[in-house]
Design a protein around this motif. Structure first.
Motif, PDB file in Angstrom:
ATOM      1  N   VAL A 109      -5.725  -3.959   4.014  1.00 38.41           N
ATOM      2  CA  VAL A 109      -4.640  -3.556   4.465  1.00 38.41           C
ATOM      3  C   VAL A 109      -4.522  -3.761   5.681  1.00 38.41           C
ATOM      4  O   VAL A 109      -3.536  -4.582   6.369  1.00 38.41           O
ATOM      5  N   MET A 147      -7.347   3.546   1.717  1.00 35.65           N
ATOM      6  CA  MET A 147      -6.770   2.397   2.581  1.00 35.65           C
ATOM      7  C   MET A 147      -7.776   1.528   3.213  1.00 35.65           C
ATOM      8  O   MET A 147      -7.494   0.386   3.576  1.00 35.65           O
ATOM      9  N   TRP A 156       0.712  -1.149   0.039  1.00 34.80           N
ATOM     10  CA  TRP A 156       0.121   0.087  -0.175  1.00 34.80           C
ATOM     11  C   TRP A 156       0.919   1.411  -0.055  1.00 34.80           C
ATOM     12  O   TRP A 156       0.735   2.289  -0.915  1.00 34.80           O
TER      13      TRP A 156
END
Length: 280
Positions: free
Chosen positions: A209, A204, A91
């Motif tokens: 993640v 995100m 990420w």
């Protein structure tokens, strides 16, 4: 007597036009941009390039404490630190390509206004710089994977590792494509540039993640996986850790979305670069 080489600079008339030969001729300038990024990022810092490793390690530690220890979110049986590190590294690479690409015009307006260079060389240099950071972080991550694979039977790297280079390449192109679109729009509408950091943070949290895809309700999974970054991180994590799954269908959809985003980004970038200097 050798004949002089004359270069003609004129506005592009096609919607989609990339002169790869010109980019290659300006490769030294692109490398110079990469060196500039490295120098500017760590100028007057005590630890210098060590921050490349410190940043993901600190953020992974925070994720482990908040989401793993306090919130108790499942990591599919994986060691918590390793699970969060796997998503955090990739990420970080994606967000780095996006954030740097989104400031191509605004951040380099003075340079573009004084000398000519292929404008696409700047976002390419940003990708190379972001990849340099990613490579160092990945080496640290691979070291952790090897350690946990020896000490923990749950960590099982597999043959999906063969697809990792393609995942990384796709991540770079996706970040660049979104960055080019944002950079092109912000030449007229500066508000969007202010919202980029906030938007990336929100993005995100709709990407696996800090949580596994297995936590997503089945009725929502199809919509959730339309996020082009989600299948990449899920497949990347599966390759190194063996948790989750590598679903070809969603990954192919992600590849298709990436291709569309990059093509659209290049078209918009190509159109805006003709007269952006009059608006920034």
């Amino acid at each position: 007597m050798d004949s002089e080489r004359i270069t003609y600079i004129e506005a592009k008339r096609k919607w989609f036009s990339i002169d790869f030969g010109e980019l290659w001729r300006y490769r030294d300038l692109i490398i110079l941009f990469v060196k500039r990024n490295i120098s500017v990022s760590y100028k007057q810092t005590i630890l210098g390039p060590l921050w490349i490793l410190i940043n993901p390690l600190l953020s992974t530690t925070v994720f482990t404490v908040i989401f793993g220890v306090i919130a108790g979110i499942s990591t599919d049986g994986m060691p918590q630190f390793l699970f969060y590190m796997s998503g955090n590294v990739l990420w970080g690479f994606f967000s780095g390509c996006l954030n740097r690409g989104s400031s191509t015009f605004l951040g380099n307006a003075r340079l573009f206004g004084k000398v000519y260079s292929p404008r696409l060389g700047t976002p390419i240099s940003d990708i190379i710089y972001s990849f340099f950071n990613y490579l160092i972080q990945m080496l640290a991550f691979v070291g952790l994977v090897v350690f946990y694979a020896i000490t923990n039977d749950a960590v099982c790297p597999n043959l999906t590792l063969l697809a990792v280079p393609l995942m990384v390449l796709q991540t770079a192109f996706l970040g660049m494509g979104v960055g080019l679109i944002i950079s092109s729009i912000t030449t007229k509408y500066r508000d969007l540039h202010i919202l980029v950091s906030f938007g990336v943070s929100l993005w995100m949290y709709i990407t696996p993640v800090v949580y596994p895809v297995s936590r997503i309700p089945q009725w929502l999974k199809g919509l959730f996986m339309l996020n082009p970054v989600a299948p990449i991180i899920e497949s990347y994590r599966h390759a190194f850790l063996g948790c989750g799954s590598f679903e070809w269908f969603y990954w192919l959809v992600s590849l298709g979305i990436t291709a569309v985003v990059v093509l659209f980004g290049l078209i918009v970038f190509n159109k805006v670069e003709k007269n952006f200097i009059d608006t920034v």
